[in-house]
Design an enzyme around this catalytic site. Structure first.
Site, PDB file in Angstrom:
ATOM      1  N   SER A   1      -6.216   0.962  -4.433  1.00  0.00           N
ATOM      2  CA  SER A   1      -6.377   2.610  -4.264  1.00  0.00           C
ATOM      3  C   SER A   1      -5.060   2.853  -4.194  1.00  0.00           C
ATOM      4  CB  SER A   1      -7.112   2.701  -3.022  1.00  0.00           C
ATOM      5  OG  SER A   1      -7.594   3.929  -2.777  1.00  0.00           O
TER       6      SER A   1
ATOM      7  N   HIS B   1     -15.997   1.525  -4.120  1.00  0.00           N
ATOM      8  CA  HIS B   1     -14.550   1.485  -3.861  1.00  0.00           C
ATOM      9  C   HIS B   1     -13.948   0.329  -2.915  1.00  0.00           C
ATOM     10  CE1 HIS B   1     -10.607   3.457  -3.986  1.00  0.00           C
ATOM     11  NE2 HIS B   1     -10.332   3.219  -2.512  1.00  0.00           N
TER      12      HIS B   1
ATOM     13  N   TYR C   1       0.880  -1.128  -0.133  1.00  0.00           N
ATOM     14  CA  TYR C   1      -0.087  -0.091   0.029  1.00  0.00           C
ATOM     15  C   TYR C   1       0.878   1.081   0.134  1.00  0.00           C
ATOM     16  CZ  TYR C   1      -3.832   3.065   0.936  1.00  0.00           C
ATOM     17  OH  TYR C   1      -4.782   4.208   0.914  1.00  0.00           O
TER      18      TYR C   1
ATOM     19  N   ASP D   1     -17.816   3.345  -7.856  1.00  0.00           N
ATOM     20  CA  ASP D   1     -16.614   4.179  -6.859  1.00  0.00           C
ATOM     21  C   ASP D   1     -16.720   5.425  -6.973  1.00  0.00           C
ATOM     22  OD1 ASP D   1     -14.556   4.554  -5.737  1.00  0.00           O
ATOM     23  OD2 ASP D   1     -13.224   2.928  -6.571  1.00  0.00           O
TER      24      ASP D   1
END
Length: 716
Positions: free
Chosen positions: A550, A686, A469, A644
């Site tokens: 993301s 999302h 991430y 999203d």
């Protein structure tokens, strides 16, 4: 069973349907002309191994799951899913020994399970439940109300709620919440389709039970600062309402308070006067989260002059009187603090990505007791100062979940297992989890968890999944995943999580080392993780799959642009792909604190260097990308969803069209034979609020794709 496709079997030439390109759109960024031929996409609204994965994942998820209970008056509330229900239901139980019953089942709110529960708030007397629902994974929320004792649903309906909290006043007459003004084309249904407009002019209201939303009292707004986001919170003693004010995703906030006891009650329906908030902190210089208050003396968790956080106290009657109660630790990050049982505080530290729990004195910060837990993650702590018990939610890579009850009524905490979550067919003794540290490009040591079957031979033959991430100070800690179990048990994967810079694993310094002008460190750290896994013999480039969502989707996309030859497959979920225009949609402007903004010339030059959309190149032409015989992009699946409204779908669609055009449709007989595909989910957002079946279906699709592309065999 054998693999679906032999690893050395040549793939046929790719033929993608050409996407419309508008060559007339060119943006001028500080004298640099940047084409955007797929701008029109911003206006869009929205086999065999697959079946094996789906079946195994379904079987592993078919077990009872519980969240930690919380208490209001003498009543307990908790979430529970007995197995494969689309969503966990909210249960109510009168006393620990009482008979539980379903209070609210989100699975019954829609025929196709696309309406989910996104927030709840129970009044202090346990009499009323306010709950927010979201349709198709949208960030927009509609709040409704229910009477707990007979489960009667009240007519109250609150729309256009977003980035809010439900904060009940202690009298139970109503609650504070935050919303945006209804748009001019308001049809009363924000969930009817995706809205990409920038969200501005957040407002705080108070809603009285049994009234129409039009009668709600506006408590705060600031038209001079339209980007501010407000989060209300009422103190446990009911005397104050606090307002946390943020402008971005950066861990800083302003802090206002209002003494509710000094008001003549929240009964001024129809008034147009805002509450008399006092600005305790009026600079965006640090984060302040309230832990407790004794009258006018407040204790906060803060990173003010403490990148690994500390507890500080101030008397609001003397706002310059800040003192440290629990100073910053030399190494561990103070993740949370929960005031419990009168004068105690349960603190939760993160040390080398492993959690440490301690019971301390709220008054002095003195260590009272260590709370023993295994290596894993503390996912929730519920307790109040008026109660003599605390519930602690725990999981790890090999522990599906434990809810502990900590009894504080005696002199020392007594821990017992309240719920132990067991997964039929999963034997943790077959697997092992370990932590390794590897050097990044600049020599920084990066931690990584490696989970696999026990006693694997490090001969480079294993498929591996590398997840990352690296943004917004978010820490990637050990969590149980049924999908990872299937990968390890039935496909022979080694699964890895790299704790790269940009996260919060070592505090704000670690975060800042991977943001803004330092964002390239995230990609270097992730690439170095892949190189380590190859050099240590866990896997080989052709069997290394990378995954992220993301900000992690951006990570994956940037890495395949920069090092396409290092990876055998890439899975990028809902990624931020257009780094020059992300701030123009919904809440994207709040991410400039981590990325920068193309409207500033210096920051534009940071962004254009790694923006996935603007850095798709033909590896065979530039002579880069690792293995000189693998000069093409790896098989790539880009995942997005039609609803999203956090990272709007056009990010993924534009990146997909660009990759297919540059690498395939614009080249005659080019070497790009690895497929580049998208998975676009319907009536999803999302990632939050997806039903159990949607989770299973998506996992089956993406991991079956990875297995097929890397020639991985199914193991019964």
């Amino acid at each position: 069973m054998g693999s679906l496709a032999a690893a050395d079997e040549p793939l046929p030439p790719l033929r993608y349907p050409p996407a419309r390109r508008d060559g007339d759109i060119v943006d001028d960024y500080h004298g640099v002309l940047v084409p955007d031929p797929y701008r029109w996409m911003e206006e869009l609204e929205s086999e065999e191994v697959k079946e094996y994965v789906r079946a195994q994942l379904t079987a592993l998820l078919d077990h009872p799951r519980y969240r930690a209970p919380f208490k209001r008056a003498r009543t307990y509330f908790y979430f529970h899913n007995p197995g494969l229900l689309p969503h966990s239901a909210l249960y109510v139980q009168h006393g620990l020994g009482g008979e539980p019953s379903v209070l609210l089942d989100p699975s019954e709110l829609s025929d196709d399970a696309t309406v989910s529960l996104s927030m709840i708030g129970v009044s202090d007397d346990g009499e009323h439940l306010a709950y927010g629902t979201s349709a198709s994974g949208s960030d927009w929320v509609t709040i409704s109300l229910m009477r707990v004792r007979d489960k009667h649903r009240l007519p109250d309906t609150l729309s256009w709620v977003k980035f809010s909290r439900i904060a009940w006043t202690s009298d139970g007459k109503g609650f504070f919440y935050s919303r945006f003004p209804a748009p001019k084309d308001d049809d009363g249904a924000p969930e009817s389709g995706i809205r990409t407009d920038v969200n501005l002019n957040h407002e705080v209201y108070y809603h009285f039970l049994g009234t129409d939303q039009s009668d709600d009292v506006m408590c705060w707004r600031d038209p001079e600062h339209p980007k501010y986001i407000y989060t209300p919170e009422v103190t446990e003693d009911g005397k104050y309402v606090l307002l946390s004010v943020s402008e971005s995703s950066e861990p800083v906030n302003k802090l206002y308070y209002c003494d509710l006891s000094a008001l003549s009650g929240m009964n001024a329906k129809g008034t147009h006067e805002m509450l008399p908030f006092v600005k305790l902190v009026d600079k965006f210089e640090a984060f302040y989260g309230v832990v407790a208050n004794d009258g006018t003396r407040f204790t906060f968790l803060t990173n003010k002059d403490a990148p690994r956080c500390k507890l500080s106290r101030v008397d609001v009657d003397d706002p310059q009187s800040w003192t440290d109660v629990l100073p910053e630790d030399d190494r561990a990050v103070l993740e949370s603090a929960c005031a419990v049982h009168g004068d105690k505080v349960l603190v939760n530290y993160l040390s080398d990505v492993k959690y440490v729990l301690q019971m301390r004195s709220l008054a002095t910060g003195e260590l009272l007791h260590g709370i023993p837990i295994d290596i894993g993650s503390v996912n929730g702590i519920t307790g109040r100062r008026g109660d003599s018990e605390v519930f602690i939610e725990f999981s790890s890579f090999l522990t599906p979940g434990i809810v502990y009850r900590c009894d504080l009524s005696s002199g020392s905490p007594e821990m017992s297992i309240y719920r132990d979550i067991n997964v039929p067919g999963f034997d943790r003794t077959d697997f092992e989890a370990k932590q390794v540290f590897y050097p990044s490009k600049d020599g920084t040591k990066i931690p990584m968890f490696v989970v696999s079957r026990k006693k694997i031979v490090l001969d480079g033959s294993h498929p591996a999944l590398l997840f990352g991430y690296g943004g917004f100070g978010m820490s990637m800690t050990p969590q149980f995943s049924a999908a990872r179990v299937v990968l390890m048990r039935n496909l022979g994967f080694v699964t890895c999580i790299a704790n790269i810079r940009g996260g919060g694993e070592y505090g704000e310094g670690w975060h800042k080392a991977g943001s803004l002008a330092n964002k390239q460190n995230c990609f270097d750290d992730f690439v170095a993780a892949g190189e380590f896994l190859v050099s240590a013999g866990y896997t080989s480039p052709s069997r290394l799959c990378i995954e992220g969502g993301s900000n992690g989707g951006l990570l994956v996309a940037a890495c395949i642009n920069q090092r396409p030859g290092l990876f055998g497959c890439a899975l990028a979920h809902v990624g931020v792909m257009d780094m020059l225009r992300f701030h123009k949609f919904t809440i994207g402007r709040a991410w400039a604190c981590d990325f920068g903004c193309s409207e500033k010339e210096e920051e534009f030059h940071w962004l254009i260097k790694y923006s996935p959309l603007h850095n798709v190149r033909r590896p065979w032409e530039k002579g880069a990308g690792g293995d000189q015989h693998r000069r093409q992009y790896p098989p790539t699946m880009l995942l997005t969803a039609d609803h999203d409204d956090r990272v709007v779908p056009s990010h993924t669609l534009k990146f997909l069209a660009t990759m297919q055009h540059v690498l395939c449709t614009s080249v005659e007989h080019g070497p790009q034979t690895n497929p580049i595909v998208a998975r676009i989910d319907r009536k999803s957002g999302h990632g939050c609020g997806r039903s159990t079946q949607k989770i299973i279906d998506e996992a089956a699709d993406r991991y079956a794709f990875a297995a097929k592309m890397m020639g991985v065999s199914w193991i019964d």
